[in-house]
Design an enzyme around this catalytic site. Structure first.
Site, PDB file in Angstrom:
ATOM      1  CD  GLU A  10      45.187  47.892  -0.580  1.00  0.00           C
ATOM      2  OE1 GLU A  10      44.359  47.487   0.257  1.00  0.00           O
ATOM      3  OE2 GLU A  10      46.007  48.787  -0.328  1.00  0.00           O
TER       4      GLU A  10
ATOM      5  CG  HIS B 120      42.161  51.246   2.658  1.00  0.00           C
ATOM      6  ND1 HIS B 120      43.176  50.721   3.415  1.00  0.00           N
ATOM      7  CD2 HIS B 120      41.362  51.904   3.523  1.00  0.00           C
ATOM      8  CE1 HIS B 120      42.975  51.035   4.681  1.00  0.00           C
ATOM      9  NE2 HIS B 120      41.898  51.763   4.777  1.00  0.00           N
TER      10      HIS B 120
END
Ligand SMILES: *[C@@H]1O[C@H](CO)[C@@H](O)[C@H](O)[C@H]1NC(C)=O
Length: 280
Positions: free
Chosen positions: A55, A231
């Protein structure tokens, strides 16, 4: 020497039955399993896969051309459980490496970013910076027999990601921002799992719709839905592991399909790690 017939004939008969007794039970058990094995397993030439899903910092409205800094770097080491003579169908997670990473150029996360990833400001503030993360990751890979102590590859492995971005873009950008070279063990060939899934579906004449994100890949492969939160790097990576496991059971040869270009440059890259704000 001439054996009399009355010795030779019974001896031959005896040998015949003895050999049948020895070979029969074996042939009954072995033949079908040998046939099944070659029918269900693909030849797999790689020893291991390092599934990574980073990320990175992001701003609403900016695309992947932005100087994203890595904030989470989870790695799952996958190895074959059943590889014999190069053939295998079962991949398993052998070890995992999990860390947040502290950004340095823009240490404050945007609300867009914390909302998207669920990663908090406190988590990245308390985290090591990228060069230190690479040192820990290298130690982890040595500990698990993937690399020699010298950093040379011990296993034949490749990095595996969802799409071509995680290593070929985010790591290359981060190395520039941190002003360190990308280590050899993080360069070379990689596997874009999304592309592999796309090819596999196409070869089975399945229609592929949309961008084929991780959720869509799970659905198209007939797997249960995404586990965890989309995510979040570690959750994304674990779901990529599930996809690779499924491909392995469907006899897909799992090997690199993407070259990592370490010379890749973006417009905002100035001299020696400088970020040109007006080019963002
Ligand atoms: C994945 O793609 C599907 C459509 O194929 C979409 O509905 C979903 O929101 C996407 N998920 C993420 C996390 O982007």
């Amino acid at each position: 020497m001439n054996w009399p017939l009355w010795v030779g004939l019974p001896l031959l008969v005896l040998l015949y039955y003895a050999s049948r007794k020895r070979t029969q039970p074996q042939s009954v058990q072995q033949v079908p399993s040998a046939v099944a094995t070659s029918a269900l397993k693909a030849k797999q030439t790689y020893d291991a896969f390092l599934v990574v899903d980073v990320e990175a910092t992001c701003e609403e409205g900016k695309n992947f051309a932005y100087p994203n800094e890595i904030i989470e770097f989870p790695v799952y080491l996958m190895k074959w459980k059943d590889r014999i003579g190069g053939q295998a169908s079962q991949l398993e997670i052998a070890a995992e490496f999990q860390t947040f990473v502290q950004p340095t150029w823009r240490p404050k996360l945007s609300k867009f970013c914390t909302d998207l990833t669920s990663i908090t400001q406190e988590q990245v503030d308390a985290a090591p910076r990228f060069p230190e993360v690479l040192r820990s990751l290298r130690a982890f890979l040595v500990e698990h027999g993937v690399l020699e102590k010298t950093g040379k590859r011990r296993l034949k492995f490749c990095w595996a990601t969802d799409g071509p971005w995680d290593v070929a873009e985010f790591v290359v950008k981060q190395a520039f921002i941190s002003q360190i070279p990308v280590p050899d063990w993080l360069a070379g060939e990689a596997l874009d799992v999304r592309q592999l899934v796309r090819n596999h579906l196409a070869s089975n004449s399945k229609t592929v719709r949309g961008n084929l994100n991780i959720s869509a890949q799970l659905g198209a492969l007939g797997l249960p839905p995404f586990v965890g939160r989309e995510h979040r790097g570690s959750d994304d990576a674990q779901n990529i592991c599930r996809i690779l496991q499924k491909l392995a059971t469907e006899q897909v040869p799992i090997r690199p399909n993407l070259h990592i270009n370490l010379r890749r440059r973006w417009a905002w890259m100035g001299k020696s790690g400088q970020i040109l704000e007006d080019k963002i």
